[in-house]
Scaffold this motif. Sequence first.
Motif, PDB file in Angstrom:
ATOM      1  N   ALA A  92       1.938 -14.547  -7.807  1.00  0.00           N
ATOM      2  CA  ALA A  92       0.506 -14.240  -7.714  1.00  0.00           C
ATOM      3  C   ALA A  92      -0.143 -15.068  -6.623  1.00  0.00           C
ATOM      4  O   ALA A  92       0.364 -16.127  -6.233  1.00  0.00           O
ATOM      5  CB  ALA A  92      -0.171 -14.545  -9.044  1.00  0.00           C
ATOM      6  N   THR A  93      -1.277 -14.569  -6.155  1.00  0.00           N
ATOM      7  CA  THR A  93      -2.070 -15.355  -5.210  1.00  0.00           C
ATOM      8  C   THR A  93      -3.424 -15.641  -5.839  1.00  0.00           C
ATOM      9  O   THR A  93      -3.973 -14.802  -6.584  1.00  0.00           O
ATOM     10  CB  THR A  93      -2.199 -14.630  -3.850  1.00  0.00           C
ATOM     11  N   ARG A  94      -3.925 -16.816  -5.557  1.00  0.00           N
ATOM     12  CA  ARG A  94      -5.190 -17.312  -6.123  1.00  0.00           C
ATOM     13  C   ARG A  94      -6.339 -16.337  -5.843  1.00  0.00           C
ATOM     14  O   ARG A  94      -6.467 -15.864  -4.713  1.00  0.00           O
ATOM     15  CB  ARG A  94      -5.476 -18.648  -5.436  1.00  0.00           C
ATOM     16  N   GLY A 141      -7.771 -10.020  -7.677  1.00  0.00           N
ATOM     17  CA  GLY A 141      -8.075  -9.156  -8.822  1.00  0.00           C
ATOM     18  C   GLY A 141      -6.846  -8.396  -9.290  1.00  0.00           C
ATOM     19  O   GLY A 141      -6.675  -8.153 -10.494  1.00  0.00           O
ATOM     20  N   ASN A 142      -5.981  -7.999  -8.363  1.00  0.00           N
ATOM     21  CA  ASN A 142      -4.753  -7.304  -8.757  1.00  0.00           C
ATOM     22  C   ASN A 142      -3.840  -8.231  -9.562  1.00  0.00           C
ATOM     23  O   ASN A 142      -3.244  -7.819 -10.561  1.00  0.00           O
ATOM     24  CB  ASN A 142      -4.003  -6.799  -7.518  1.00  0.00           C
ATOM     25  N   CYS A 143      -3.718  -9.482  -9.118  1.00  0.00           N
ATOM     26  CA  CYS A 143      -2.852 -10.435  -9.831  1.00  0.00           C
ATOM     27  C   CYS A 143      -3.446 -10.807 -11.188  1.00  0.00           C
ATOM     28  O   CYS A 143      -2.721 -11.120 -12.135  1.00  0.00           O
ATOM     29  CB  CYS A 143      -2.640 -11.690  -8.988  1.00  0.00           C
ATOM     30  N   PHE A 144      -4.774 -10.769 -11.250  1.00  0.00           N
ATOM     31  CA  PHE A 144      -5.445 -11.115 -12.504  1.00  0.00           C
ATOM     32  C   PHE A 144      -5.101 -10.134 -13.625  1.00  0.00           C
ATOM     33  O   PHE A 144      -5.032 -10.518 -14.803  1.00  0.00           O
ATOM     34  CB  PHE A 144      -6.956 -11.144 -12.259  1.00  0.00           C
ATOM     35  N   LYS A 145      -4.867  -8.869 -13.280  1.00  0.00           N
ATOM     36  CA  LYS A 145      -4.634  -7.850 -14.322  1.00  0.00           C
ATOM     37  C   LYS A 145      -3.414  -8.187 -15.198  1.00  0.00           C
ATOM     38  O   LYS A 145      -3.542  -8.266 -16.426  1.00  0.00           O
ATOM     39  CB  LYS A 145      -4.458  -6.471 -13.689  1.00  0.00           C
ATOM     40  N   PRO A 146      -2.204  -8.367 -14.605  1.00  0.00           N
ATOM     41  CA  PRO A 146      -1.069  -8.727 -15.474  1.00  0.00           C
ATOM     42  C   PRO A 146      -1.249 -10.093 -16.115  1.00  0.00           C
ATOM     43  O   PRO A 146      -0.820 -10.300 -17.264  1.00  0.00           O
ATOM     44  CB  PRO A 146       0.142  -8.703 -14.529  1.00  0.00           C
ATOM     45  N   THR A 162       3.277 -13.977   1.797  1.00  0.00           N
ATOM     46  CA  THR A 162       3.685 -12.651   1.306  1.00  0.00           C
ATOM     47  C   THR A 162       4.498 -11.894   2.362  1.00  0.00           C
ATOM     48  O   THR A 162       5.284 -11.016   2.031  1.00  0.00           O
ATOM     49  CB  THR A 162       2.440 -11.809   0.939  1.00  0.00           C
ATOM     50  N   ARG A 163       4.251 -12.237   3.624  1.00  0.00           N
ATOM     51  CA  ARG A 163       4.945 -11.517   4.716  1.00  0.00           C
ATOM     52  C   ARG A 163       6.197 -12.241   5.198  1.00  0.00           C
ATOM     53  O   ARG A 163       6.914 -11.757   6.074  1.00  0.00           O
ATOM     54  CB  ARG A 163       3.977 -11.315   5.886  1.00  0.00           C
ATOM     55  N   GLY A 164       6.440 -13.427   4.645  1.00  0.00           N
ATOM     56  CA  GLY A 164       7.598 -14.218   5.084  1.00  0.00           C
ATOM     57  C   GLY A 164       8.903 -13.697   4.511  1.00  0.00           C
ATOM     58  O   GLY A 164       8.921 -12.993   3.494  1.00  0.00           O
ATOM     59  N   GLY A 192       6.456  -6.996   0.198  1.00  0.00           N
ATOM     60  CA  GLY A 192       5.637  -8.102   0.701  1.00  0.00           C
ATOM     61  C   GLY A 192       4.249  -8.154   0.101  1.00  0.00           C
ATOM     62  O   GLY A 192       3.275  -8.445   0.816  1.00  0.00           O
ATOM     63  N   ALA A 193       4.126  -7.884  -1.172  1.00  0.00           N
ATOM     64  CA  ALA A 193       2.807  -7.892  -1.822  1.00  0.00           C
ATOM     65  C   ALA A 193       2.890  -8.540  -3.194  1.00  0.00           C
ATOM     66  O   ALA A 193       3.928  -8.503  -3.865  1.00  0.00           O
ATOM     67  CB  ALA A 193       2.266  -6.463  -1.948  1.00  0.00           C
ATOM     68  N   VAL A 194       1.792  -9.163  -3.566  1.00  0.00           N
ATOM     69  CA  VAL A 194       1.607  -9.657  -4.930  1.00  0.00           C
ATOM     70  C   VAL A 194       0.500  -8.841  -5.584  1.00  0.00           C
ATOM     71  O   VAL A 194      -0.357  -8.301  -4.867  1.00  0.00           O
ATOM     72  CB  VAL A 194       1.247 -11.164  -4.940  1.00  0.00           C
ATOM     73  N   PRO A 195       0.458  -8.715  -6.898  1.00  0.00           N
ATOM     74  CA  PRO A 195       1.372  -9.327  -7.850  1.00  0.00           C
ATOM     75  C   PRO A 195       2.769  -8.700  -7.797  1.00  0.00           C
ATOM     76  O   PRO A 195       2.927  -7.549  -7.436  1.00  0.00           O
ATOM     77  CB  PRO A 195       0.715  -9.030  -9.203  1.00  0.00           C
TER      78      PRO A 195
HETATM   79  N1  LIG Z   1      -1.602  -1.586  -5.147  1.00  0.00           N
HETATM   80  C1  LIG Z   1      -1.124  -2.935  -5.221  1.00  0.00           C
HETATM   81  C2  LIG Z   1      -1.899  -3.771  -4.193  1.00  0.00           C
HETATM   82  C3  LIG Z   1      -1.241  -5.119  -3.940  1.00  0.00           C
HETATM   83  C4  LIG Z   1      -1.944  -5.891  -2.854  1.00  0.00           C
HETATM   84  O1  LIG Z   1      -2.616  -5.313  -1.967  1.00  0.00           O
HETATM   85  N2  LIG Z   1      -1.793  -7.194  -2.887  1.00  0.00           N
HETATM   86  C5  LIG Z   1      -2.392  -8.063  -1.902  1.00  0.00           C
HETATM   87  C6  LIG Z   1      -3.081  -9.224  -2.598  1.00  0.00           C
HETATM   88  S1  LIG Z   1      -4.325  -8.644  -3.719  1.00  0.00           S
HETATM   89  C7  LIG Z   1      -1.289  -8.646  -1.032  1.00  0.00           C
HETATM   90  O2  LIG Z   1      -0.230  -8.958  -1.537  1.00  0.00           O
HETATM   91  N3  LIG Z   1      -1.498  -8.802   0.261  1.00  0.00           N
HETATM   92  C8  LIG Z   1      -0.518  -9.465   1.064  1.00  0.00           C
HETATM   93  C9  LIG Z   1      -0.629  -9.213   2.499  1.00  0.00           C
HETATM   94  O3  LIG Z   1      -1.430  -8.363   2.891  1.00  0.00           O
HETATM   95  O4  LIG Z   1       0.110  -9.882   3.219  1.00  0.00           O
HETATM   96  C10 LIG Z   1      -1.297  -3.482  -6.637  1.00  0.00           C
HETATM   97  O5  LIG Z   1      -2.132  -2.964  -7.386  1.00  0.00           O
HETATM   98  O6  LIG Z   1      -0.567  -4.407  -7.040  1.00  0.00           O
END
Ligand SMILES: N[C@@H](CCC(=O)N[C@@H](CS)C(=O)NCC(=O)O)C(=O)O
Length: 215
Positions: free
Chosen positions: A6-8, A11-16, A39-41, A51-54
């Motif tokens: 998760a990232t601080r 809102g997406n990470c907050f759900k789970p 996330t991109r590393g 490359g996305a959280v959650p």
């Molecule tokens: N549809 C995805 C969206 C995930 C998303 O956009 N995560 C953002 C953080 S809220 C992220 O990881 N961004 C990383 C980046 O852009 O490098 C979900 O609901 O989990």
Amino acid sequence: MYVLYATRGSGNCFKPFLTLCQLSISFSVLEVDVLKGETRGDAFRRINPAGAVPYLMTTQGVGLGESNAMLWLIADGSSLMPQTALERAKSLQWMFFEQSKLEPHISPARFLGHIAPHLGKGREADIAAWREKARAGLATLDAHLAGNAFMLGDRYGITDIALYGYVHVGDEAGIAMQDFPSVCSWMERVREQPGYVPLSELCSTAKPFAAGHAA
Ligand SMILES: N[C@@H](CCC(=O)N[C@@H](CS)C(=O)NCC(=O)O)C(=O)O
């Protein structure tokens, strides 16, 4: 035990996170710093190629992306789940609505206007456009909640959590939330639910992802 990447402030990470807390399920959080580009590393992409959280790792070592999909797994068999076929379909209807009409507009307006305003310089027109699109989605949500205590009627559940994740930080996206009074009343009801924890708790006990993973 579940591991939530998760990232601080997300809102997406907050759900789970909120779902796990409300169901008293054991889990740990690894904090992946979006602002530092983690996330991109390569290290994180070896775990989640998208490359996305959650991102949720199950006890069996299976990874799952997409915040709303996580709610369906975490809450399976619990009182937070929609009960009938129609409720399940309605739940998905609102989750797709959230991902198309709300999250893609509230999230960037908040990120570039509030969380990282230095990155928002020169993007003022985009931010204004996102706010307008979010307001249109919120008007639809407000009309629905004018006649319903919760997203599926009388009972709180994962559909509320999915919508609440970004709606409850709409003010940080520069949206006058008082223009949506039924949404505001619903947000109060969500905050009154047993086991509710605020977004500020998301990474309060998290370990940094970077500390345990080579770049
Ligand atoms: N549809 C995805 C969206 C995930 C998303 O956009 N995560 C953002 C953080 S809220 C992220 O990881 N961004 C990383 C980046 O852009 O490098 C979900 O609901 O989990």
